[in-house]
Design a protein around this motif. Structure first.
Motif, PDB file in Angstrom:
ATOM      1  N   ARG A  43       0.875  -1.184   0.000  1.00 12.84           N
ATOM      2  CA  ARG A  43       0.000   0.000   0.000  1.00 12.84           C
ATOM      3  C   ARG A  43       0.899   1.217   0.000  1.00 12.84           C
ATOM      4  O   ARG A  43       1.704   1.414   0.911  1.00 12.84           O
ATOM      5  N   GLU A  62      -3.382  -2.472  -9.741  1.00 14.11           N
ATOM      6  CA  GLU A  62      -4.055  -1.971  -8.541  1.00 14.11           C
ATOM      7  C   GLU A  62      -5.037  -3.007  -8.017  1.00 14.11           C
ATOM      8  O   GLU A  62      -5.652  -3.763  -8.784  1.00 14.11           O
ATOM      9  N   ASP A  68      -8.519   2.955   0.406  1.00  3.74           N
ATOM     10  CA  ASP A  68      -7.141   2.502   0.230  1.00  3.74           C
ATOM     11  C   ASP A  68      -6.961   1.906  -1.155  1.00  3.74           C
ATOM     12  O   ASP A  68      -7.868   1.278  -1.711  1.00  3.74           O
ATOM     13  N   PHE A  70      -4.408  -0.650  -2.903  1.00  3.70           N
ATOM     14  CA  PHE A  70      -3.297  -1.587  -2.744  1.00  3.70           C
ATOM     15  C   PHE A  70      -2.770  -1.925  -4.140  1.00  3.70           C
ATOM     16  O   PHE A  70      -3.427  -1.663  -5.157  1.00  3.70           O
ATOM     17  N   TRP A  71      -1.610  -2.505  -4.161  1.00  3.06           N
ATOM     18  CA  TRP A  71      -1.038  -2.900  -5.449  1.00  3.06           C
ATOM     19  C   TRP A  71      -0.459  -4.309  -5.364  1.00  3.06           C
ATOM     20  O   TRP A  71      -0.098  -4.798  -4.304  1.00  3.06           O
ATOM     21  N   GLY A  89      -8.358  -6.596  -2.953  1.00  2.34           N
ATOM     22  CA  GLY A  89      -8.370  -5.242  -2.372  1.00  2.34           C
ATOM     23  C   GLY A  89      -9.363  -5.128  -1.244  1.00  2.34           C
ATOM     24  O   GLY A  89      -9.096  -4.479  -0.225  1.00  2.34           O
ATOM     25  N   GLY A  93      -8.393  -4.261   2.502  1.00  2.00           N
ATOM     26  CA  GLY A  93      -8.986  -3.086   3.133  1.00  2.00           C
ATOM     27  C   GLY A  93      -9.640  -3.432   4.450  1.00  2.00           C
ATOM     28  O   GLY A  93      -9.528  -2.689   5.441  1.00  2.00           O
TER      29      GLY A  93
END
Length: 514
Positions: A43, A62, A68, A70-71, A89, A93
């Motif tokens: 993140r 992504e 948020d 995230f990757w 994700g 999260g």
């Protein structure tokens, strides 16, 4: 679809202590869904989990999760399907929200724990005014709070009520190199060396295995609280910044307790000093003649006021076969040291007078006594005389102020010093001189606390010998007690009622008219 459901299950799965962290589990599922062999998720600039090392040709996607982002980056393999990225994700999260909530709850519990700990140590420290007990209580609570195996408290020396020197029953083997602090309590072994305790910076010391904070009050540093080896299950753990903050809170409580102890010790010290000073003043008053032996045909009075509780002026009037012995002395200095020397001087005079030497021999012995029994910086001015029934006066003045002799007509002459003060030069002689007190004459001896009494203001003039002479000449017809009282009142008025800057003493004798 199976990969998506597997990732979503992580959101409902409880995290077990010692289990695989959720970010690592999500990463494994993403790698499995893309057939990649290595990758990482994170993140922003934070890497949450990784496996292997991605190369220069890695790809990043992504993992959307509301607030948020995230990757996921990896090498090789297939592009992750959108449902899988959304699921990953969402789970990440949810995990972040749980972790934030967990941290918030932990911080709340920690604050409550700190408040309770501070209350407990405040009660413990507030129940004693003994510095050693305060050090022991502080160390006991601090080591228990942070699970430290070793700990110690160093206390500094503060003023006349030095905490360190008043410690009893505590270990006192270690002293700082500069002598300014000492180890007051220790458990489990040493933490700081004496040199480290002496130079501990204001921000304290934070190392993985050691933690130390200064104990600082309004007057400055009062001590140092140090811990070592934080114990956890299976061994030890490094100290953290939050541990230093907690320890600093303990140190602030200890500072209040130590300052209260210091104030208490200073109060006791002041009370003891006051009692001793009152006793010294009482003894000094008792050393002065309770009544003045006055032979027929004479009127004699004296008065002494020290500038402090006790002073260095002394007078005496002693009846002897050689006549009435008069003494007025002024010892250099003020307060207790001067009072002790004045008492020694008076005692020596009384002893010497009983052996009936000549006046010159008496002064010689007295001079040697002062030389041999006092420091080099101490000396005394004296006026000594034998006053005989016919008015004959044999006198010696050693460095003393001019003594006034006023005849019945009001003319004034001065009996000036014929040698330096006693105790200054060893090879010096003090020959006696003679004068006559005819009926109606007044002899007035005084100390420089009267002649040098200043008027108010920086440039205020001294009362001076002239002021004393003028008053004695114009008021010579009064009784000697009245004359002495008026002289003191005139000096007080000249100074504006200010406290005496020096001891004031007067000895007056008048031969009554036939």
């Amino acid at each position: 679809m199976k990969d998506v459901l597997k990732v979503l299950e992580f959101a409902a799965r409880p995290q077990k202590e010692g289990g695989v962290p959720l970010p690592h589990a999500v990463l494994e599922s993403l790698l499995a869904g893309t057939a990649a062999t290595c990758g990482a998720i994170g993140r922003g600039g934070q890497v949450l989990a990784s496996t292997g090392a991605t190369g220069a040709e890695h790809r990043r996607f992504e993992l959307p999760a509301g607030r948020d982002v995230f990757w996921f980056e990896f090498d090789g393999g297939n592009e992750p399907a959108e449902p899988l990225r959304i699921a990953a994700g969402l789970v990440l999260g949810t995990w972040v929200m749980r972790e934030d909530l967990k941290q918030a709850r932990f911080a709340e519990r920690r604050r409550m724990w700190e408040v309770e700990s501070l209350r407990a140590i405040a009660e413990a420290l507030g129940g004693t005014l003994d510095p050693a007990r305060i050090a022991e209580e502080l160390l006991m609570h601090a080591t228990a709070l942070l699970d430290a195996r070793r700990g110690e408290v160093w206390l500094t020396f503060q003023g006349t009520a030095s905490l360190g020197v008043r410690i009893t029953g505590a270990e006192t083997t270690d002293v700082c190199a500069d002598g300014g602090c000492m180890m007051a309590a220790r458990v489990g072994g040493a933490v700081l060396s004496a040199d480290e305790a002496a130079v501990l910076p204001d921000e304290g010391l934070i190392e993985p295995g050691r933690l130390a904070v200064p104990v600082t009050g309004r007057r400055g540093r009062l001590g140092v609280l140090a811990l070592a080896e934080r114990e956890v299950r299976g061994g030890t753990a490094p100290f953290a910044a939050t541990d230093a903050e907690t320890l600093a809170l303990y140190a602030s409580q200890a500072a209040v307790a130590l300052e209260n102890a210091t104030l208490h010790l200073e109060s006791l010290e002041q009370e003891r000093t006051e009692r001793e000073m009152e006793l010294a003043a009482t003894i000094q008053r008792q050393l002065l003649p309770a009544s003045i032996p006055t032979p027929p045909g004479f009127d004699i009075a004296a008065k002494s006021e020290p500038s402090r509780r006790v002073g260095g002026d002394v007078y005496d009037v002693i009846a002897t076969p050689k006549g009435l012995f008069l003494m007025l002395g002024d010892v250099a200095g003020k307060g207790v040291p001067a009072a002790l020397m004045a008492a020694s001087l008076q005692a020596a005079v009384r002893l010497l007078v009983q052996s009936a030497p000549t006046l010159e021999e008496l002064v010689r012995r007295l001079h040697l006594h002062v030389l041999d029994s006092t420091p080099e910086s101490k000396f005394a001015t004296v006026f000594l005389a034998f006053l005989r029934s016919g008015g004959e006066l044999e006198w010696v003045s050693a460095g003393h102020n001019p003594v006034l002799l006023i005849d019945p007509s009001g003319a004034c002459s001065q009996l000036r010093a014929i040698g330096p003060p006693l105790g200054l030069l060893r090879d010096v002689k003090y020959p006696s001189s003679r004068a006559e007190l005819s009926p109606g004459s007044v002899l007035l001896a005084y100390t420089d606390g009267l002649s040098e009494a200043p008027a108010p203001g920086e440039d205020g003039a001294d009362f001076g010998i002239e002021g004393i002479t003028l008053l004695a000449e114009t008021r010579r017809g009064l009784t000697m007690q009245q004359l002495v009282d008026e002289l003191f009142a005139a000096v007080a008025a000249h100074t504006g009622g200010a406290p005496p800057h020096d001891d004031r003493t007067v000895l007056a004798a008048r031969r009554t008219p036939a």
